[in-house]
Design an enzyme around this catalytic site. Structure first.
Site, short mmCIF file in Angstrom:
data_model
loop_
_atom_site.label_atom_id
_atom_site.label_comp_id
_atom_site.label_asym_id
_atom_site.label_seq_id
_atom_site.Cartn_x
_atom_site.Cartn_y
_atom_site.Cartn_z
CE LYS A 117 -1.81 1.54 3.99
NZ LYS A 117 -1.48 2.93 4.30
CG ASN A 118 2.20 2.65 3.49
OD1 ASN A 118 1.04 2.93 3.15
ND2 ASN A 118 2.56 2.47 4.75
CB CYS A 163 -5.96 10.59 10.78
SG CYS A 163 -4.37 9.91 11.19
NE ARG A 206 -0.26 10.89 9.79
CZ ARG A 206 -0.80 9.84 9.18
NH1 ARG A 206 -1.92 9.35 9.64
NH2 ARG A 206 -0.25 9.30 8.12
CG ASP A 244 2.90 1.72 9.48
OD1 ASP A 244 3.18 1.93 8.27
OD2 ASP A 244 2.53 2.63 10.24
NE ARG A 287 -7.61 4.47 5.23
CZ ARG A 287 -7.26 5.67 5.69
NH1 ARG A 287 -7.83 6.16 6.77
NH2 ARG A 287 -6.33 6.36 5.07
C1 EPZ Z 1 3.79 7.13 6.08
O1 EPZ Z 1 2.94 8.13 6.59
C2 EPZ Z 1 2.95 5.87 6.00
N1 EPZ Z 1 1.84 6.09 5.07
C3 EPZ Z 1 2.42 5.52 7.39
O2 EPZ Z 1 1.69 4.30 7.28
C4 EPZ Z 1 3.62 5.30 8.32
O3 EPZ Z 1 3.15 5.05 9.63
C5 EPZ Z 1 4.50 6.56 8.33
O4 EPZ Z 1 4.89 6.88 6.98
C6 EPZ Z 1 5.76 6.37 9.16
O5 EPZ Z 1 6.47 5.27 8.68
C7 EPZ Z 1 2.08 6.03 3.74
O6 EPZ Z 1 3.19 5.81 3.30
C8 EPZ Z 1 0.91 6.24 2.85
P1 EPZ Z 1 5.56 10.64 8.17
P2 EPZ Z 1 3.43 9.68 6.59
O7 EPZ Z 1 5.45 11.87 7.35
O8 EPZ Z 1 4.23 9.95 5.38
C9 EPZ Z 1 5.56 14.01 11.46
C10 EPZ Z 1 -0.09 2.84 7.65
O9 EPZ Z 1 -0.58 2.35 8.68
N2 EPZ Z 1 5.53 14.96 10.34
O10 EPZ Z 1 6.80 9.82 8.10
O11 EPZ Z 1 2.24 10.51 6.82
C11 EPZ Z 1 4.23 13.27 11.62
O12 EPZ Z 1 3.32 14.05 12.37
C12 EPZ Z 1 0.29 4.30 7.62
O13 EPZ Z 1 0.12 2.20 6.59
C13 EPZ Z 1 5.69 16.32 10.60
O14 EPZ Z 1 5.83 16.73 11.74
O15 EPZ Z 1 4.34 9.67 7.88
C14 EPZ Z 1 4.62 12.01 12.32
O16 EPZ Z 1 4.69 12.26 13.72
C15 EPZ Z 1 -0.01 5.02 8.94
N3 EPZ Z 1 5.63 17.19 9.57
C16 EPZ Z 1 6.04 11.73 11.79
O17 EPZ Z 1 6.48 12.95 11.19
C17 EPZ Z 1 5.46 16.78 8.27
O18 EPZ Z 1 5.46 17.63 7.35
C18 EPZ Z 1 6.07 10.64 10.74
O19 EPZ Z 1 5.25 11.05 9.69
C19 EPZ Z 1 5.30 15.38 8.02
C20 EPZ Z 1 5.34 14.50 9.07
#
Ligand code: EPZ
Length: 419
Positions: free
Chosen positions: A22-23, A117, A122, A306, A398
């Site tokens: 998915k990711n 969410c 996020r 995850d 999802r």
């Molecule tokens: C990706 O989400 C994955 N989703 C998530 O999987 C996964 O948990 C996450 O990466 C971490 O590995 C997809 O790839 C579609 P991040 P993403 O940006 O990109 C903070 C699942 O269950 N952050 O790495 O949204 C954020 O708040 C899903 O399959 C900022 O502060 O994750 C979080 O605390 C859930 N500012 C941390 O970074 C930003 O601009 C990690 O978020 C972006 C993120």
């Protein structure tokens, strides 16, 4: 809302095949917008989130053609500079990944803020900061992000946190900029590497994907290509836990062993037997009670956030006390209350959860609030005594393709009850 009815405590046995990731699929479907010519993408999992992303592409005028069970051809020549619908962006935060491609194609984009969410606020500040270092003027207007670039240019982007989405969005924007872009403190997840492979096939030059420093030399004329998505390492890990929690004997097929490092290490600490059978096959078996261990989620190659909820379900039955610390998201313990309803003993202290292992869990009615919490509840139900009804399986759909069919093929007593 559909639910699963599960009768627990049968050990799972047999072989299960993992679906496409998915990711990896979500950013790669967005990246297909970067060229005028079409791309064909294979091994795309049939998930609600993938359908949402395809709807987002179609809402932008793009033609999507399903050419087989898991293959799609995307025709980005029809892409229009319109705003993706708030309803779709709100439904799935990953929809925000179209922003980089829109900025690449039109030099401007107006995209609804994705909002928070169940697992946290996020934010997208790192995405926007990255865009601004490449020449994009970013402004916020009542719930919308407006990006506008007089002249896109290469640059240095430092990510305060190795955000997966920010790394992917910036890499997609940089892929159409001929000058050099360096992304420092980049995310190292395998899905980021899969996207980099796709962008390279389109004609971008990308070095260092999978390390914390990615160097991109883009091209103004990327070409559509044909690509096969990697398999889903989190689905693979979830099936490993399903075997362990039911004290089963399961062969998981279609895994990339190298991507499961921290997951397999933790399973072995818990007393799970792991055997590498062939290139992409592992045997996962558990006799006796799981041992307690401590887990701290970290960006890749650390233990994946995850998989946190799924391991908590397993450790609820451990012989001893485990401490699970969630460092990636600020509120990813929604599954704790529901596990407690099944007899688990978990105490949340800030970003840590203390899990006191119990001998057994008991079936009851529970509700999933997010994707991986739902997976954890299904796993707990497979091990619990009696019947468990897991509400909110839309969350599970999802990220897991036909989960009940796959688990039933391993001997689980699970059925989907639609309202
Ligand atoms: C990706 O989400 C994955 N989703 C998530 O999987 C996964 O948990 C996450 O990466 C971490 O590995 C997809 O790839 C579609 P991040 P993403 O940006 O990109 C903070 C699942 O269950 N952050 O790495 O949204 C954020 O708040 C899903 O399959 C900022 O502060 O994750 C979080 O605390 C859930 N500012 C941390 O970074 C930003 O601009 C990690 O978020 C972006 C993120």
């Amino acid at each position: 809302m559909a639910k699963f009815r599960i009768r627990g405590s049968q050990p799972l046995q047999g072989e299960i095949e993992v679906s496409g990731s998915k990711n990896a699929a979500l950013p790669i479907l967005a990246a297909a917008l970067l060229s005028e010519s079409p791309s064909t993408i294979h091994n795309v999992p049939d998930l609600l989130d993938v359908r949402t992303m395809l709807m987002v592409l179609e809402s932008l005028g793009v033609k999507v053609e399903r050419i087989g069970g898991r293959s799609y051809t995307i025709y980005p020549g029809f892409l229009k500079l319109i705003e993706p619908p708030y309803e779709l962006i709100r439904k799935m935060r990953a929809s925000f990944l179209v922003t980089g491609p829109l900025l690449s194609r039109f030099g401007r984009a107006q995209v609804p803020l994705p909002g928070g969410c169940a697992i946290g606020s996020r934010p997208i500040d790192l995405h926007l900061k990255g865009f601004s270092h490449l020449g994009v003027e970013v402004s916020m207007r009542s719930g919308y992000i407006e990006g506008w670039a007089r002249e896109l240019h290469g640059g240095e982007v430092y990510l305060d946190f190795p955000s997966v989405g920010a790394t992917e969005n910036v890499m997609m924007l940089a892929a159409t900029i001929p000058e050099e872009t360096v992304i420092a403190n980049a995310a190292r997840e395998p899905e980021v590497v899969d996207l980099a492979h796709f962008l390279s096939l389109m004609g971008a030059e990308i070095e260092g994907a999978g390390t914390d420093t990615i160097v991109v030399r883009g091209s103004k004329h990327l070409k559509g290509c044909e690509y096969r998505i990697m398999n889903d390492r989190i689905e693979a890990g979830t099936f490993c836990v399903a075997s362990a929690i039911t004290r089963g004997k399961v062969t998981v097929k279609g895994v990339d062993y190298a991507f499961l490092g921290s997951i397999l290490t933790k399973l072995e600490e818990i007393g799970v037997r792991i055997e590498k059978l062939e290139e992409d096959k592992i045997f996962v078996a558990m006799e006796g009670r799981p041992k307690a261990t401590n887990i701290k989620t970290m960006p890749y190659p650390g233990f994946p956030t995850d998989m946190q909820a799924q391991f908590m379900a397993l450790l609820c039955l451990a012989d001893g006390v485990s401490v699970i610390t969630e460092t990636v998201f600020e509120s990813r313990f929604a599954h704790v209350g529901e596990l407690e309803r099944m007899g688990a003993k978990v105490q949340v202290e800030g970003r840590s959860a203390v899990v006191v292992g119990v001998e057994k869990l008991t079936g009851t009615e529970v509700t999933a609030t997010d994707l991986r919490a739902g997976a954890a509840l299904v796993l707990a139900a497979l091990a619990a005594e009696g019947i468990t009804e897991v509400n909110g399986v839309t969350h599970v759909d999802r990220g897991y393709e036909r989960l009940e069919e796959k688990l039933a093929s391993l001997g689980a007593s699970i059925e989907r009850i639609s309202d």
